[in-house]
Design a protein around this motif. Structure first.
Motif, PDB file in Angstrom:
ATOM      1  N   ASP A  23       0.827  -1.213   0.000  1.00  0.00           N
ATOM      2  CA  ASP A  23       0.000   0.000   0.000  1.00  0.00           C
ATOM      3  C   ASP A  23       0.856   1.256   0.000  1.00  0.00           C
ATOM      4  O   ASP A  23       0.520   2.250  -0.664  1.00  0.00           O
ATOM      5  CB  ASP A  23      -0.926   0.002   1.221  1.00  0.00           C
ATOM      6  CG  ASP A  23      -2.112  -0.907   1.020  1.00  0.00           C
ATOM      7  OD1 ASP A  23      -1.912  -2.138   1.064  1.00  0.00           O
ATOM      8  OD2 ASP A  23      -3.228  -0.405   0.823  1.00  0.00           O
ATOM      9  N   GLN A  27       0.872   4.016  -2.882  1.00  0.00           N
ATOM     10  CA  GLN A  27       0.582   5.416  -2.577  1.00  0.00           C
ATOM     11  C   GLN A  27       1.663   6.336  -3.135  1.00  0.00           C
ATOM     12  O   GLN A  27       1.364   7.398  -3.692  1.00  0.00           O
ATOM     13  CB  GLN A  27       0.466   5.609  -1.062  1.00  0.00           C
ATOM     14  CG  GLN A  27       0.062   7.021  -0.662  1.00  0.00           C
ATOM     15  CD  GLN A  27      -0.123   7.159   0.836  1.00  0.00           C
ATOM     16  OE1 GLN A  27       0.244   6.268   1.611  1.00  0.00           O
ATOM     17  NE2 GLN A  27      -0.681   8.269   1.268  1.00  0.00           N
ATOM     18  N   LEU A 286      -4.505  -2.143   9.304  1.00  0.00           N
ATOM     19  CA  LEU A 286      -4.774  -0.711   9.222  1.00  0.00           C
ATOM     20  C   LEU A 286      -4.804  -0.083  10.609  1.00  0.00           C
ATOM     21  O   LEU A 286      -5.310  -0.673  11.566  1.00  0.00           O
ATOM     22  CB  LEU A 286      -6.113  -0.470   8.530  1.00  0.00           C
ATOM     23  CG  LEU A 286      -6.247  -0.989   7.093  1.00  0.00           C
ATOM     24  CD1 LEU A 286      -7.708  -0.946   6.671  1.00  0.00           C
ATOM     25  CD2 LEU A 286      -5.385  -0.187   6.147  1.00  0.00           C
ATOM     26  N   LEU A 309      -9.937  -0.209   1.470  1.00  0.00           N
ATOM     27  CA  LEU A 309      -8.558  -0.166   1.895  1.00  0.00           C
ATOM     28  C   LEU A 309      -8.284  -1.304   2.885  1.00  0.00           C
ATOM     29  O   LEU A 309      -9.212  -1.715   3.591  1.00  0.00           O
ATOM     30  CB  LEU A 309      -8.206   1.190   2.518  1.00  0.00           C
ATOM     31  CG  LEU A 309      -8.955   1.667   3.768  1.00  0.00           C
ATOM     32  CD1 LEU A 309      -8.191   2.789   4.431  1.00  0.00           C
ATOM     33  CD2 LEU A 309     -10.366   2.162   3.462  1.00  0.00           C
ATOM     34  N   PRO A 310      -7.064  -1.886   2.827  1.00  0.00           N
ATOM     35  CA  PRO A 310      -5.926  -1.528   1.992  1.00  0.00           C
ATOM     36  C   PRO A 310      -6.117  -1.958   0.537  1.00  0.00           C
ATOM     37  O   PRO A 310      -7.237  -2.323   0.150  1.00  0.00           O
ATOM     38  CB  PRO A 310      -4.761  -2.280   2.655  1.00  0.00           C
ATOM     39  CG  PRO A 310      -5.399  -3.459   3.294  1.00  0.00           C
ATOM     40  CD  PRO A 310      -6.755  -2.992   3.746  1.00  0.00           C
TER      41      PRO A 310
END
Length: 356
Positions: A23, A27, A286, A309-310
């Protein structure tokens, strides 16, 4: 007064490599190589190095930047066509209701919005774990329609008609189907599913009348896959996801009422205490603050849509289209069916309304 944070306050005992996951890489890529501004920096940089327009590196980089730009524009257009224009959000005029808001993700949302001066109401069977400023607590079993009905009238009288509803209450028992008691199964669907119906029935009419509103549904990545010891929880979250889809279709005629479906993976809250994530790289756990930031950004911007998410939660739905043999192989590789073997969950005193 507390001392200001020092550099040591931000240190972590975790190995540096443990903070690296897919992730984070995605990003970084999304704001550099896969963002129009980042993509166009390459041909501009080549031009400063005296590359001519006809040189292969030059036109190749321009072609790549054009593709990235077109893809970005199409994505923006798709979101606009799917969810319409964002509604106006004015925190001084908004009233927020959070079910299961006495701990975990719900409490974090209540704390931040309370500190920002917004009118916030928490619906829960347990009082908040910590003192929350500018937030009203209403003791309520949200799985009981009569209690929700009574509390909704009190909230409207105290704070005004709610314009933001976050359906966050949930419980998980972490048992096999045969070990689950009848009461536990009923409590799961009462808290995780029926509570959504009751709060929507009570607060949606006021949103329609006021011509503004946002309804946030907290589902789960497990709404797409049911691991061992999660039969009741996965089934309830799948029900919530489909409830949200129907709700979104029904309120589509109201331009300023937005719906947001949140389908997170494992969050580091007591709800799933003891669960072992299959892979910290491909399926990172998370942090509640990261999930809360994404939800708040959507609410504050007046946007609707889906928040997955993720990264793997965006693609897990594809698994259902694969041959069953491949699905079984992926389940074995991921280790998802063994993740709940050390599950501890919440303290046993938490009854119907465990909080995410």
């Amino acid at each position: 007064m507390e001392a200001p944070p020092t550099p040591s306050s931000f240190r972590t005992d975790k190995p540096l490599l443990s903070l690296l996951n897919i992730d984070l890489l995605a990003q970084v890529a999304s704001i550099t190589f896969f963002h129009p501004l980042g993509a166009w920096m390459l041909p501009l940089s080549l031009r400063t190095l005296t590359f001519q327009w006809h040189h292969p590196p030059m036109w190749g980089s321009m072609l790549y930047a054009t593709i990235v730009t077109v893809a970005w524009l199409l994505q923006s257009l798709n979101h606009r066509l799917a969810y319409g224009r964002n509604r106006e959000f004015n925190k001084s005029e908004e009233v927020l209701v959070i079910t299961g808001g006495s701990s975990g993700l719900g409490l974090l949302l209540a704390q931040v919005y309370g500190m920002r001066g917004m009118s916030v109401a928490i619906l829960d069977v347990n009082e908040p774990e910590v003192e929350v400023r500018n937030v009203e607590f209403y003791k309520c079993d949200v799985g009981n329609y009569q209690e929700v009905q009574a509390v909704s009238k009190q909230i409207i009288e105290d704070l005004g008609p709610p314009s933001v509803l976050v359906n966050n209450a949930a419980v998980v028992h972490g048992k096999t189907i045969l070990d689950l008691s009848v009461d536990e199964i009923q409590s799961t669907f009462s808290s995780n599913v029926l509570s959504n119906f009751w709060t929507i029935k009570e607060f949606l009419p006021g949103m329609i009348e006021a011509k503004k509103g946002t309804i946030v549904t907290i589902s789960s990545v497990l709404s797409h896959i049911g691991p061992k010891r999660c039969s009741d929880y996965a089934a309830s979250k799948a029900a919530v996801r489909l409830l949200h889809e129907s709700l979104a279709a029904e309120v589509a005629q109201y331009e300023n009422i937005k719906t947001l479906l949140v389908s997170p993976g494992q969050i580091s809250t007591p709800l799933f205490d003891g669960v072992d994530t299959p892979s910290t790289f491909f399926a990172p756990v998370l942090e509640p603050v990261d999930v809360a930031k994404e939800i708040m950004f959507a609410i504050d911007s007046g946007a609707g849509g889906n928040l997955d998410l993720p990264l793997y939660s965006k693609w897990i739905v594809v698994m259902q289209a694969l041959p069953v043999s491949i699905q079984k192989l992926l389940r074995w590789i991921s280790g998802c069916d063994d993740a709940m073997k050390n599950f501890r969950g919440r303290n046993s005193t938490d009854k119907l309304n465990g909080k995410n």
